[in-house]
Enzyme design. Structure first.
Site, short mmCIF file in Angstrom:
data_model
loop_
_atom_site.label_atom_id
_atom_site.label_comp_id
_atom_site.label_asym_id
_atom_site.label_seq_id
_atom_site.Cartn_x
_atom_site.Cartn_y
_atom_site.Cartn_z
N GLN A 288 -4.64 -5.52 6.79
CA GLN A 288 -5.67 -6.40 6.20
C GLN A 288 -5.72 -7.76 6.89
OE1 GLN A 288 -7.86 -5.42 4.18
NE2 GLN A 288 -6.95 -3.45 3.61
N HIS B 206 0.87 -1.18 0.00
CA HIS B 206 0.00 0.00 0.00
C HIS B 206 0.91 1.23 0.00
CE1 HIS B 206 -2.87 2.91 1.69
NE2 HIS B 206 -3.82 2.07 1.38
N LYS C 49 -10.37 -1.47 10.83
CA LYS C 49 -10.54 -2.63 9.95
C LYS C 49 -10.82 -3.89 10.76
CE LYS C 49 -7.32 -0.92 6.38
NZ LYS C 49 -8.14 -0.14 5.46
N CYS D 258 -4.73 2.55 -3.76
CA CYS D 258 -3.46 3.03 -3.18
C CYS D 258 -2.34 2.02 -3.40
CB CYS D 258 -3.60 3.34 -1.69
SG CYS D 258 -4.68 4.73 -1.40
N ASP E 55 3.02 -5.12 8.00
CA ASP E 55 1.82 -4.28 7.92
C ASP E 55 0.62 -5.21 7.97
OD1 ASP E 55 -0.41 -2.95 7.05
OD2 ASP E 55 0.49 -2.14 5.22
#
Lengths: 139, 401
Positions: free
Chosen positions: B198, B118, B221, B359, B195
């Site tokens: 998600q 991202h 999220k 993104c 990261d």
């Protein structure tokens, strides 16, 4: 030559015939498909109006004290609205283009297409059309 | 099973005379009612600034704020509470770390990221490299949308100081083999940031088992509020990093001659945080812990397979990201149809999808496309909703053809 006001009224009348969003969108899609093809020589970087969702190419020419616009987009719905904007503003005098309020977009229920969140380049396109008019006026 | 939809009030929304079908969960999930209730309760009965207050409300909000830290610690199985730093979100967490690394890296050092990151896991490192003279190395992705691990092995070396890779790609859905990446990085002496934006709501995360150095994610999220994020870091590493922002909370003693900094986690938490958000975040974690992430994953895997199969049956559809190991995110293109047009028409039929480059412009470039349409599922989605979406999609394709 029809005035901007007259053409806007015509469009509002045409759209008043549609009962549903599907009919309205179908019509926009047809308009998009029938938009005159923008020649490749004008589909250049300098003519791009960038949007996050779809992009627009805009080319303008001066014709006997009026301005002729040609444009294209990679998205068909955007193209449909471009077709409407060209119908209203192309071959008009710079002063009239600069003053155009373009209320018809709201009246026919497509104002959401011009919101910033759509990021489809249309809002910037109108601005750019007016900037061309301003530039030609001062030439 | 209790219908999970009932726990998410917003899912009752009517959009353009249709019941909302929310397939934009990779952008943000909807909020569990207990999260919403907790935010209301906080501002009605508990609001006060945390830490250092001697009065009743400050004691109460501080206690609850710190309980959230413990909940996060347990959720990702960190060793210590103070290894959990609250931030504004994943982007903020990455920027925090990149800013700290800007102060310790030097010319000749290298940072490795991947082609599927991202933008928020690209730009902070570009800035960090600009500031330090360090070099950014990029792991390419394959046609399936997977990391090219052989290439990663070639890139990682003793010059590598940090590897920052996404756990799950937001545009491709690929679940990356992060354990392998962490081990390979450690063999070369490099630290690793994962990261997890998600991932945290969709796969089990155990930071000790992973032996990951830093891990970050966003509350919003995970069925929680916006404006709250987490940066996990190993105690020893966080202790050795220079502080990030200066201000209140993060100091031990301030004099005009020299200021000394507070210990973890406060060293990285300058200023008044999103107290209500952090407190409400605990309710989202409780919901995840009670329902169990494995249970949710099983359901989401089913949705993923069901939707993938349904999409593959439609002419002209190309799924971007076809790894065998995927989370419930499907990016696709439709031949000769622009994603923006598709998104507009689906919206009119009540289906919320995301369109564009998500993104991840390098991913779009890799697949030579301007953007995709993306559906991403959460625990509350159903196969019936997918059926409706497929019908709506077919209708939209017919209109646009």
């Amino acid at each position: 030559m029809k005035s901007i006001q007259n053409i806007e009224e015509e469009i509002v009348e045409e759209f008043s015939m549609f009962d549903s969003w599907i009919d309205k969108y179908d019509y926009l899609i047809d308009l998009g498909k029938s938009l005159d093809i923008l020649k490749d020589e004008f589909k250049i970087k300098e003519n791009i109006i960038a949007g996050c969702q779809s992009q627009v190419w805009l080319h303008a020419e001066n014709k006997n004290d009026t301005i002729e616009y040609h444009a294209d987009s990679d998205a068909i719905m955007t193209k449909g609205i471009i077709a409407l904007l060209i119908r209203v503003l192309s071959n008009q005098r710079p002063n009239d283009i600069i003053d155009a309020k373009l209320d018809f977009i709201k009246t026919i229920g497509l104002e959401e297409q011009l919101s910033q969140t759509r990021a489809n380049g249309l809002k910037s396109m109108i601005k750019q059309m007016k900037i061309y008019a301003l530039a030609y006026k001062h030439n | 099973m209790i219908d999970p939809k009932k726990s998410f009030p917003i899912l009752e929304t009517i959009v353009n005379e249709n019941k909302l079908i929310y397939f934009d969960n990779a952008a943000t999930t909807q909020k569990h009612h207990s999260v919403i209730d907790e935010i209301t309760k906080f501002y009605n009965k508990e609001n006060s600034n945390i830490h250092r207050g001697v009065h009743y409300l400050s004691q109460l909000s501080t206690k609850k704020f710190e309980e959230s830290r413990v909940a996060v610690k347990n959720f990702i199985n960190a060793k210590h509470n103070h290894e959990i730093i609250f931030t504004r979100g994943t982007t903020d967490s990455i920027n925090l770390l990149a800013s700290c690394y800007s102060k310790i890296l030097k010319s000749g050092d290298e940072i490795i990221i991947s082609e599927m990151e991202h933008h928020s896991n690209i730009v902070p490192w570009q800035m960090c490299c600009e500031n330090t003279g360090a070099k950014l190395k990029i792991v390419p992705i394959t046609e399936l949308g997977e990391l090219d691990l052989n290439e990663f092995k070639n890139l990682v070396s003793s010059k590598t100081k940090l590897v920052s890779i996404t756990h799950i790609s937001n545009s491709l859905g690929t679940i990356n083999p992060i354990k392998k990446i962490i081990n390979l990085s450690h063999e070369n002496g490099a630290k690793v940031l994962i990261d997890g934006a998600q991932a945290a709501a969709h796969v089990n995360v155990d930071v000790q088992d992973l032996n990951v150095d830093y891990y970050c994610f966003s509350a919003h999220k995970l069925y929680g509020p916006t404006g709250v994020g987490v940066l996990y870091g190993k105690e020893d590493l966080l202790n050795h990093l220079p502080p990030y922002q200066g201000g209140g909370e993060m100091i031990q003693e301030v004099t005009f001659e020299k200021t000394t900094y507070a210990c973890l986690p406060h060293k990285f938490e300058a200023g008044t945080p999103n107290i209500g958000g952090v407190i409400a975040f605990k309710k989202a974690i409780d919901f995840l812990a009670e329902t169990k992430v494995e249970t949710m994953k099983k359901h989401e895997d089913h949705l993923l397979n069901y939707a993938t199969e349904s999409l593959n049956n439609i002419n002209g559809i190309r799924i971007i990201g076809t790894s065998k190991k995927k989370s419930a995110i499907i990016s696709f293109t439709v031949e000769n149809i622009h994603h923006y047009d598709l998104g507009l028409i689906l919206d009119k039929m009540g289906v919320a999808i995301r369109t564009g480059h998500h993104c991840t412009q390098p991913v779009m470039k890799k697949f030579n496309i301007a953007g995709t349409s993306r559906v991403s599922f959460a625990y509350y989605n159903t196969t019936e909703e997918i059926d409706y979406f497929i019908l709506a999609l077919k209708k939209a394709i017919k209109m646009l053809s």
